[in-house]
Write a protein that holds these residues in place. Structure first.
Motif, PDB file in Angstrom:
ATOM      1  N   ILE A   1       1.299  11.385   1.004  1.00 20.78           N
ATOM      2  CA  ILE A   1       2.644  11.562   1.557  1.00 20.78           C
ATOM      3  C   ILE A   1       3.722  10.698   0.887  1.00 20.78           C
ATOM      4  CG2 ILE A   1       1.820  12.307   3.816  1.00 20.78           C
ATOM      5  CD1 ILE A   1       2.348   9.498   4.871  1.00 20.78           C
ATOM      6  N   HIS A   2       3.339   9.709   0.074  1.00 21.57           N
ATOM      7  CA  HIS A   2       4.314   8.838  -0.587  1.00 21.57           C
ATOM      8  C   HIS A   2       4.331   9.081  -2.089  1.00 21.57           C
ATOM      9  CE1 HIS A   2       3.174   6.083   2.955  1.00 21.57           C
ATOM     10  NE2 HIS A   2       4.347   6.588   3.228  1.00 21.57           N
ATOM     11  N   THR A   3       5.493   8.879  -2.702  1.00 20.57           N
ATOM     12  CA  THR A   3       5.566   8.934  -4.158  1.00 20.57           C
ATOM     13  C   THR A   3       4.801   7.741  -4.718  1.00 20.57           C
ATOM     14  OG1 THR A   3       7.634   7.695  -4.176  1.00 20.57           O
ATOM     15  CG2 THR A   3       7.807  10.102  -4.122  1.00 20.57           C
TER      16      THR A   3
ATOM     17  N   GLU B   1       5.483   5.305  -6.707  1.00 21.58           N
ATOM     18  CA  GLU B   1       6.158   4.005  -6.752  1.00 21.58           C
ATOM     19  C   GLU B   1       6.487   3.433  -5.373  1.00 21.58           C
ATOM     20  OE1 GLU B   1       9.107   7.274  -6.849  1.00 21.58           O
ATOM     21  OE2 GLU B   1       7.407   6.833  -8.143  1.00 21.58           O
ATOM     22  N   ARG B   2       6.358   4.221  -4.338  1.00 18.42           N
ATOM     23  CA  ARG B   2       6.667   3.770  -2.972  1.00 18.42           C
ATOM     24  C   ARG B   2       5.633   2.758  -2.513  1.00 18.42           C
ATOM     25  NH1 ARG B   2       8.402   6.227   2.224  1.00 18.42           N
ATOM     26  NH2 ARG B   2       8.573   4.385   3.541  1.00 18.42           N
ATOM     27  N   ARG B   3       6.074   1.690  -1.867  1.00 24.66           N
ATOM     28  CA  ARG B   3       5.161   0.691  -1.309  1.00 24.66           C
ATOM     29  C   ARG B   3       5.517   0.411   0.138  1.00 24.66           C
ATOM     30  NH1 ARG B   3       2.892   2.030  -5.121  1.00 24.66           N
ATOM     31  NH2 ARG B   3       2.012   0.806  -6.803  1.00 24.66           N
ATOM     32  N   LYS B   4       4.527   0.507   0.980  1.00 18.60           N
ATOM     33  CA  LYS B   4       4.636   0.093   2.375  1.00 18.60           C
ATOM     34  C   LYS B   4       4.068  -1.314   2.436  1.00 18.60           C
ATOM     35  CE  LYS B   4       5.177   2.911   5.351  1.00 18.60           C
ATOM     36  NZ  LYS B   4       6.310   3.251   6.169  1.00 18.60           N
TER      37      LYS B   4
ATOM     38  N   LYS C   1      -2.708  -1.350  -2.799  1.00 15.93           N
ATOM     39  CA  LYS C   1      -2.197  -1.468  -4.170  1.00 15.93           C
ATOM     40  C   LYS C   1      -2.269  -2.902  -4.670  1.00 15.93           C
ATOM     41  CE  LYS C   1      -1.378   2.821  -4.434  1.00 15.93           C
ATOM     42  NZ  LYS C   1      -2.376   3.640  -5.075  1.00 15.93           N
TER      43      LYS C   1
ATOM     44  N   TRP D   1       0.834  -1.193   0.000  1.00 19.97           N
ATOM     45  CA  TRP D   1       0.000   0.000   0.000  1.00 19.97           C
ATOM     46  C   TRP D   1       0.870   1.245   0.000  1.00 19.97           C
ATOM     47  CZ3 TRP D   1       0.036   3.394   4.240  1.00 19.97           C
ATOM     48  CH2 TRP D   1       0.722   2.931   5.368  1.00 19.97           C
ATOM     49  N   ASN D   2       0.257   2.366  -0.259  1.00 19.49           N
ATOM     50  CA  ASN D   2       0.911   3.652  -0.035  1.00 19.49           C
ATOM     51  C   ASN D   2      -0.155   4.715   0.173  1.00 19.49           C
ATOM     52  OD1 ASN D   2       0.057   4.753  -2.486  1.00 19.49           O
ATOM     53  ND2 ASN D   2       2.097   5.021  -3.315  1.00 19.49           N
ATOM     54  N   ASN D   3       0.236   5.778   0.800  1.00 22.53           N
ATOM     55  CA  ASN D   3      -0.643   6.920   1.016  1.00 22.53           C
ATOM     56  C   ASN D   3      -0.243   7.987   0.004  1.00 22.53           C
ATOM     57  OD1 ASN D   3      -1.970   9.214   1.843  1.00 22.53           O
ATOM     58  ND2 ASN D   3      -1.689   8.818   4.016  1.00 22.53           N
ATOM     59  N   PRO D   4      -1.056   8.203  -1.020  1.00 17.58           N
ATOM     60  CA  PRO D   4      -0.676   9.144  -2.073  1.00 17.58           C
ATOM     61  C   PRO D   4      -0.494  10.585  -1.584  1.00 17.58           C
ATOM     62  CG  PRO D   4      -2.950   8.444  -2.353  1.00 17.58           C
ATOM     63  CD  PRO D   4      -2.373   7.616  -1.244  1.00 17.58           C
TER      64      PRO D   4
END
Length: 91
Positions: free
Chosen positions: A41-43, A45-48, A71, A36-39
């Protein structure tokens, strides 16, 4: 190895621990990766990563999907790189 290992007479790193589910208070072994990512605060392509056991996979996916953060979900395989085994769900 670090200085404390030398003092204790032990050698090498501690044994690997099983990956645990990210659901609060769950101590079950994880078998899924939820990317997942938080759009805000994250780019893009970034994945948490959250880890999920079979019992909590759906709950955690729903939590992330409801907030627009989910995601994809991947099988967790200790012998592979994260993000390499898609489970066939659309993001």
């Amino acid at each position: 190895m670090n200085i404390f290992d030398l003092a204790a007479g032990t050698a090498g790193p501690p044994p690997a621990m099983a990956a645990m589910c990210s659901r609060k208070a769950c101590r079950s072994e994880a078998s899924w990766q939820l990317l997942w990512n938080n759009p805000k605060i994250h780019t893009p392509e970034r994945r948490k990563t959250w880890l999920a056991c079979d019992d909590h996979r759906d709950w955690l996916e729903d939590y992330l999907q409801t907030r627009g953060l989910w995601k994809e979900t991947l099988v967790l395989d200790s012998g592979q790189d994260a993000g390499r085994a898609p489970v066939g769900q659309d993001g």
